[in-house]
Design a protein around this motif. Structure first.
Motif, PDB file in Angstrom:
ATOM      1  N   ALA A 187       0.842  -1.200   0.000  1.00  0.00           N
ATOM      2  CA  ALA A 187       0.000   0.000   0.000  1.00  0.00           C
ATOM      3  C   ALA A 187       0.873   1.244   0.000  1.00  0.00           C
ATOM      4  CB  ALA A 187      -0.901  -0.013   1.215  1.00  0.00           C
ATOM      5  N   ARG A 188       0.391   2.282  -0.679  1.00  0.00           N
ATOM      6  CA  ARG A 188       1.131   3.540  -0.720  1.00  0.00           C
ATOM      7  C   ARG A 188       0.130   4.651  -0.437  1.00  0.00           C
ATOM      8  NH1 ARG A 188       5.754   5.577  -3.395  1.00  0.00           N
ATOM      9  NH2 ARG A 188       5.489   7.708  -4.101  1.00  0.00           N
ATOM     10  N   VAL A 189       0.357   5.331   0.672  1.00  0.00           N
ATOM     11  CA  VAL A 189      -0.527   6.423   1.053  1.00  0.00           C
ATOM     12  C   VAL A 189       0.139   7.726   0.615  1.00  0.00           C
ATOM     13  CG1 VAL A 189      -1.673   7.590   2.972  1.00  0.00           C
ATOM     14  CG2 VAL A 189      -1.342   5.118   3.043  1.00  0.00           C
ATOM     15  N   THR A 190      -0.503   8.461  -0.269  1.00  0.00           N
ATOM     16  CA  THR A 190       0.056   9.742  -0.710  1.00  0.00           C
ATOM     17  C   THR A 190      -0.650  10.849   0.053  1.00  0.00           C
ATOM     18  OG1 THR A 190       0.416   8.795  -2.879  1.00  0.00           O
ATOM     19  CG2 THR A 190       0.549  11.168  -2.721  1.00  0.00           C
ATOM     20  N   LEU A 191       0.129  11.569   0.843  1.00  0.00           N
ATOM     21  CA  LEU A 191      -0.430  12.564   1.750  1.00  0.00           C
ATOM     22  C   LEU A 191      -0.386  13.941   1.090  1.00  0.00           C
ATOM     23  CD1 LEU A 191      -1.396  13.029   4.699  1.00  0.00           C
ATOM     24  CD2 LEU A 191       0.993  13.379   5.308  1.00  0.00           C
ATOM     25  N   ALA A 192      -1.565  14.560   0.887  1.00  0.00           N
ATOM     26  CA  ALA A 192      -1.606  15.909   0.297  1.00  0.00           C
ATOM     27  C   ALA A 192      -1.483  16.960   1.385  1.00  0.00           C
ATOM     28  CB  ALA A 192      -2.904  16.098  -0.468  1.00  0.00           C
ATOM     29  N   ALA A 193      -2.176  16.753   2.488  1.00  0.00           N
ATOM     30  CA  ALA A 193      -2.111  17.689   3.615  1.00  0.00           C
ATOM     31  C   ALA A 193      -2.630  16.979   4.848  1.00  0.00           C
ATOM     32  CB  ALA A 193      -2.961  18.927   3.319  1.00  0.00           C
ATOM     33  N   GLY A 194      -2.117  17.385   6.003  1.00  0.00           N
ATOM     34  CA  GLY A 194      -2.571  16.790   7.252  1.00  0.00           C
ATOM     35  C   GLY A 194      -1.551  15.827   7.821  1.00  0.00           C
ATOM     36  N   ARG A 195      -2.039  14.864   8.589  1.00  0.00           N
ATOM     37  CA  ARG A 195      -1.099  13.977   9.277  1.00  0.00           C
ATOM     38  C   ARG A 195      -1.657  12.571   9.381  1.00  0.00           C
ATOM     39  NH1 ARG A 195      -0.399  14.795  15.604  1.00  0.00           N
ATOM     40  NH2 ARG A 195      -0.202  12.615  16.104  1.00  0.00           N
ATOM     41  N   VAL A 196      -0.790  11.572   9.178  1.00  0.00           N
ATOM     42  CA  VAL A 196      -1.194  10.186   9.408  1.00  0.00           C
ATOM     43  C   VAL A 196      -0.243   9.544  10.410  1.00  0.00           C
ATOM     44  CG1 VAL A 196      -2.327   9.814   7.181  1.00  0.00           C
ATOM     45  CG2 VAL A 196       0.098   9.381   7.381  1.00  0.00           C
ATOM     46  N   ASP A 197      -0.812   8.781  11.353  1.00  0.00           N
ATOM     47  CA  ASP A 197      -0.025   8.002  12.315  1.00  0.00           C
ATOM     48  C   ASP A 197      -0.190   6.538  11.926  1.00  0.00           C
ATOM     49  OD1 ASP A 197       0.480  10.350  13.712  1.00  0.00           O
ATOM     50  OD2 ASP A 197      -1.349  10.148  14.878  1.00  0.00           O
ATOM     51  N   VAL A 198       0.948   5.894  11.667  1.00  0.00           N
ATOM     52  CA  VAL A 198       0.895   4.536  11.096  1.00  0.00           C
ATOM     53  C   VAL A 198       1.308   3.502  12.134  1.00  0.00           C
ATOM     54  CG1 VAL A 198       1.758   3.049   9.248  1.00  0.00           C
ATOM     55  CG2 VAL A 198       1.493   5.494   8.845  1.00  0.00           C
ATOM     56  N   ILE A 199       0.560   2.408  12.202  1.00  0.00           N
ATOM     57  CA  ILE A 199       0.993   1.235  12.961  1.00  0.00           C
ATOM     58  C   ILE A 199       1.072   0.104  11.949  1.00  0.00           C
ATOM     59  CG2 ILE A 199       0.469  -0.371  14.817  1.00  0.00           C
ATOM     60  CD1 ILE A 199      -1.164   1.828  16.124  1.00  0.00           C
ATOM     61  N   ALA A 200       2.308  -0.288  11.616  1.00  0.00           N
ATOM     62  CA  ALA A 200       2.489  -1.233  10.513  1.00  0.00           C
ATOM     63  C   ALA A 200       2.695  -2.646  11.035  1.00  0.00           C
ATOM     64  CB  ALA A 200       3.685  -0.806   9.673  1.00  0.00           C
ATOM     65  N   ARG A 201       2.138  -3.609  10.332  1.00  0.00           N
ATOM     66  CA  ARG A 201       2.450  -5.015  10.579  1.00  0.00           C
ATOM     67  C   ARG A 201       3.798  -5.330   9.938  1.00  0.00           C
ATOM     68  NH1 ARG A 201      -2.001  -8.552  11.562  1.00  0.00           N
ATOM     69  NH2 ARG A 201      -3.099  -7.611  13.313  1.00  0.00           N
ATOM     70  N   LYS A 202       4.329  -6.502  10.271  1.00  0.00           N
ATOM     71  CA  LYS A 202       5.591  -6.909   9.655  1.00  0.00           C
ATOM     72  C   LYS A 202       5.394  -6.996   8.144  1.00  0.00           C
ATOM     73  CE  LYS A 202       9.320 -10.184  10.116  1.00  0.00           C
ATOM     74  NZ  LYS A 202       9.808 -11.393  10.732  1.00  0.00           N
ATOM     75  N   GLN A 203       6.294  -6.373   7.395  1.00  0.00           N
ATOM     76  CA  GLN A 203       6.130  -6.282   5.949  1.00  0.00           C
ATOM     77  C   GLN A 203       6.939  -7.349   5.225  1.00  0.00           C
ATOM     78  OE1 GLN A 203       4.266  -3.333   4.497  1.00  0.00           O
ATOM     79  NE2 GLN A 203       3.528  -3.620   6.584  1.00  0.00           N
TER      80      GLN A 203
END
Lengths: 431, 189
Positions: A187-203
Motif C-alpha cells: 500500500a502507498r498512502v500519498t499525503l496531500a495535507a494533514g497527518r497520518v499516524d501509522v501502525i504497521a504489521r511486519k512487511q
C-alpha cells in the motif's frame, strides 16, 4: 389555464415521466395544458430528467486491479454446497445449539476486534474504514465501508479516520487530512495535507507500506511512525517522526535515503533536511512552523486588484489547507466563479454559480449564487434567466434578493412584450 | 463455459464473473443509488454467484439469474439502510453526483434537481417497491421483474402499482384512479 387545471394535470405528469416521458403519448387534455402552462412544463421536464437520471445512472468506474482482486476473492472463497440432510432435524439439534453458541462467541469476538475486519472488501484486499468518517468527493464513507483506491480522500475537520489495510497495518488520519491510497508493491498512502499516524504489521520484502508526500517518502522498516504535511510560504513541508522501530525516508529534493530510529524525526521540503530528536513522536511539527492558510478575503482582494492569477493560485492553496465544511467550500467555489467573471468568462461563471447551488443547496451562498447566475443570464439567455428567477422565488420566497428578482422579472416581461425597446440589462443590485 | 463453471471450474467461474462484472455493478448502482458500500455489495453478489452456480437451472437465463441475486442483495441493503435512516438520508442527499452531460448549465441544474427529487421519492418507498419500480424504470417487463424478485407475476404487478402510487405521492401528486394506472402503466409490458 387555472390552478385547478394544474392540480388535475400534475398527477399525470409523474405517470408520464415513469412511462418513458413522451409528452405526445399523454391524453389530449394533458397535452393541451402543457402547451399553455410553463410551470407544469417545467415540472414535467424536471420529472423526466429525474427518471432518466435513475435509468441511465452510471456507477463509479472500477479499475482492473480491483476487479481482479474481487473475482479472485469470490472464486477463492467458494464453499461446498450444503446438501439436504438425510437425518431428521431433531438429530441435528445439539449440533445446531453448539453452532449457535459458537456463532454468538464469534460475533462477540468480531465486535471486540473491530468492525469491518470481515467485510467482503477486506477479503478482496481493499482497505477498510474502521473508525471515523472519510469523504470521497460527495460520498461519505462510514465505518465498515471499503476505502476507494486512487481517489482523494478527506477526513472531516473534527473527526479522525482510522483505516485498516489489507495486510493488517493501520493508520489514523487526523481531522482535515487529505490523502490517496494506491496499491502497487504494497500500500502507498500519498499525503496531500494533514497527518497520518501509522501502525504497521511486519512487511514482506517485496511489498512494503509507504507514505509519500511531494517532498519525500517514508517506507516502513519498523512499526510506528507519523507523517505530517503542511504548506509553508507556498511550498510543502513534510515531517516524519518515528515512535517505534525504524523508517526509511527518501527526500525527493536530494534523493538521499536515511533510516530514522525510534525517537528521531526529520523535516523535508526546507533547504536542508534537518534531523533531530523529537520530544514526543506523536507531535510532528511545532505550531510556529505552520503557515497561515490562504483566506477568502485575501483571494477577493487579489481579484479586485486584477491579480487574477494570484487569486487562482490562492484558491488552489486554500483547497489544500481549508477544512471540509460545506460553508467554506461553498465560499471557495464562489470565489472561483468570481475569478471566471474577472477574466470575462461569463458562461463559466454561470456554470460555477449553478454548481454552488447544486452542491451546497443549504448554504447561504446557494441563494447568492442562484441570484448571481440569474443576473448574468439576463442578456445571454433570457429564458434561462426567467427559469432561475422562478426558482429563486420558489426556494427563497423571503430571500435577500426577492425585491431585485421581482424587478428583474418585470423587466424581462417588459422586454418580452416590447423586444425592440432596447437590449440593456435591467438594473439590479449586485449580490 | 457455464457447464464448467457449474461443475466448479474456478477459471470458468472467473470468466463468468468478469463478463458480468460491469452489469452487476451498474444494476446495483441503479437499484441502491450512490453509496460508499457499492464495492462491498458487488463483492457479496460475486460470492453468491459462485456459491449459487450449482443451483442454476438449465432453463434459466444466466443474466436474469445474476440480476435476481443483485436484486436480493440490493433489497437487503436498502432495508438495512432504512433502519439506519440517518445514514441513508445523508447518502441519498448528494446532488453533486447527479451531474449530467447536457450542455446548458440551467438544464444541468434542473436535471440534477430532478434526479435528487426522484431519488428522494424512491427513498420513501419500501425496499420491495423501490426495487420493483427501479427495474421498471430501467425498462424491465413485469415478467422479468417477477423472475428477478422471485415472486409471482401478480405480486410484481401489485408491487409496481403501489410503488407508482407512492412515488407520485412523494412528488406531491396523486396518481389518479387505480384502473387508469393499471391500464396506462403496469399492464403496458
Amino acid at each position: 389555464m387555472s390552478a385547478q387545471d394544474c392540480r388535475k394535470t400534475r398527477p399525470r405528469l409523474a405517470e408520464l415521466a415513469l412511462g418513458g416521458g413522451d409528452a405526445a403519448a399523454a391524453p389530449a387534455a394533458v397535452q393541451a395544458h402543457l402547451a399553455v402552462c410553463p410551470a407544469c412544463r417545467r415540472e414535467f421536464k424536471v420529472l423526466r430528467a429525474g427518471v432518466a437520471g435513475v435509468r441511465d445512472a452510471e456507477p463509479p468506474a472500477v479499475d482492473e486491479a480491483l476487479m481482479r482482486r474481487q473475482i479472485a476473492a469470490a472464486t477463492r472463497g467458494q464453499t461446498g454446497e450444503i446438501e439436504g440432510s438425510p437425518l431428521a432435524w431433531w438429530m441435528w439439534r445439539p449440533v445446531a445449539l453448539t453452532a449457535a453458541a459458537g456463532v454468538l462467541i464469534l460475533v462477540g469476538l468480531g465486535l471486540w476486534w473491530g468492525t469491518g475486519r470481515t467485510t467482503p472488501a477486506a477479503q478482496a484486499g481493499l482497505p477498510v474504514l474502521v473508525e471515523g468518517e472519510l469523504q470521497a468527493g460527495d460520498i461519505t464513507m462510514r465505518p465498515g465501508a471499503s476505502v476507494r483506491l486512487d481517489q482523494l480522500l478527506e477526513a472531516p475537520l473534527d473527526v479522525d479516520a482510522k483505516v485498516r489495510l489489507a495486510d493488517g497495518s493501520a493508520f489514523r488520519a487526523t481531522g482535515g487530512t487529505r490523502f490517496t491510497i494506491k496499491h502497487a508493491a504494497g500500500a502507498r498512502v500519498t499525503l496531500a495535507a494533514g497527518r497520518v499516524d501509522v501502525i504497521a504489521r511486519k512487511q514482506r520484502p517485496d511489498s512494503t507500506l509507504a507514505v509519500a508526500t511531494t517532498e519525500g517518502e517514508a517506507r516502513v522498516v519498523g512499526t510506528r511512525f507519523s507523517v505530517a504535511r503542511r504548506e509553508r510560504d507556498g511550498s510543502g513541508v513534510t515531517t516524519v517522526a518515528v515512535a517505534e522501530g525504524a523508517v526509511q525516508v527518501t527526500g525527493h529534493s536530494d534523493g538521499k535515503v536515511r533510516v530514522l530510529r525510534r525517537g528521531e524525526s526529520i523535516i523535508l521540503g526546507v533547504q536542508q533536511p534537518q534531523s533531530a530528536p523529537v520530544v514526543a513522536a506523536s507531535r510532528p511539527a511545532p505550531a510556529s512552523t505552520v503557515a497561515r492558510p490562504a483566506r477568502i478575503p485575501d483571494i477577493r482582494t487579489r481579484i479586485r486588484q486584477g491579480r487574477v492569477q494570484e487569486g487562482r493560485a490562492l484558491i488552489e492553496q486554500a483547497r489544500l489547507q481549508m477544512p471540509v465544511r460545506a460553508l467554506d467550500l461553498a465560499e471557495l467555489a464562489m470565489t472561483e466563479a468570481e475569478v471566471e467573471l474577472a477574466e470575462g468568462r461569463q458562461a463559466s461563471a454561470i456554470e460555477r454559480y449553478l454548481d454552488v447551488v447544486a452542491r451546497y443547496p443549504r448554504t447561504t451562498q446557494a441563494e447568492q449564487a442562484l441570484f448571481a447566475a440569474a443576473q448574468l443570464s439576463v442578456n445571454r439567455a433570457p429564458r434561462d434567466c426567467a427559469r432561475l428567477l422562478d426558482r429563486y422565488l420558489k426556494d427563497y420566497p423571503r430571500g435577500r434578493f426577492t425585491e431585485d428578482v421581482r424587478r428583474l422579472q418585470r423587466a424581462l416581461e417588459q422586454r418580452r412584450q416590447a423586444p425592440a425597446s432596447g437590449p440593456g440589462a435591467p438594473p439590479a443590485r449586485a449580490p | 463455459m457455464l457447464a464448467h463453471a457449474v461443475a466448479g471450474d474456478r477459471v470458468a467461474q472467473g470468466e463468468i464473473l468478469r463478463a458480468n462484472h460491469q452489469y452487476i455493478r451498474r444494476l446495483l448502482h441503479r437499484l441502491v443509488g450512490p453509496t460508499s458500500e457499492l464495492d462491498d455489495l458487488q463483492q457479496t453478489v460475486l460470492m453468491r454467484v459462485v456459491t449459487g452456480l450449482p443451483r442454476l437451472r438449465e432453463e434459466e437465463s444466466l443474466k436474469t439469474w445474476i440480476g435476481g441475486i443483485c436484486v436480493h442483495v440490493a433489497r437487503d441493503h436498502i432495508r438495512r439502510r432504512q433502519v439506519r435512516s440517518v445514514v441513508g438520508s445523508l447518502e441519498a442527499d448528494e446532488p453533486g453526483r447527479a451531474r449530467t452531460t447536457a450542455g446548458n448549465p440551467v438544464e444541468q441544474l434542473e436535471a440534477r434537481e430532478g434526479l435528487v427529487r426522484c431519488r428522494r421519492a424512491l427513498e420513501e418507498l419500501s425496499a420491495s417497491h423501490r426495487v420493483a419500480l427501479t427495474l421498471r424504470i430501467m425498462g424491465h417487463s413485469v415478467d422479468e421483474i417477477a423472475t428477478m424478485m422471485g415472486s409471482a407475476r401478480s405480486t410484481a404487478r401489485l408491487r409496481l402499482y403501489y410503488a407508482r402510487k407512492a412515488f407520485c405521492r412523494a412528488f406531491g401528486a396523486d396518481p389518479g384512479d387505480a384502473a387508469a394506472l393499471l391500464s396506462d402503466g403496469v399492464e403496458n409490458t
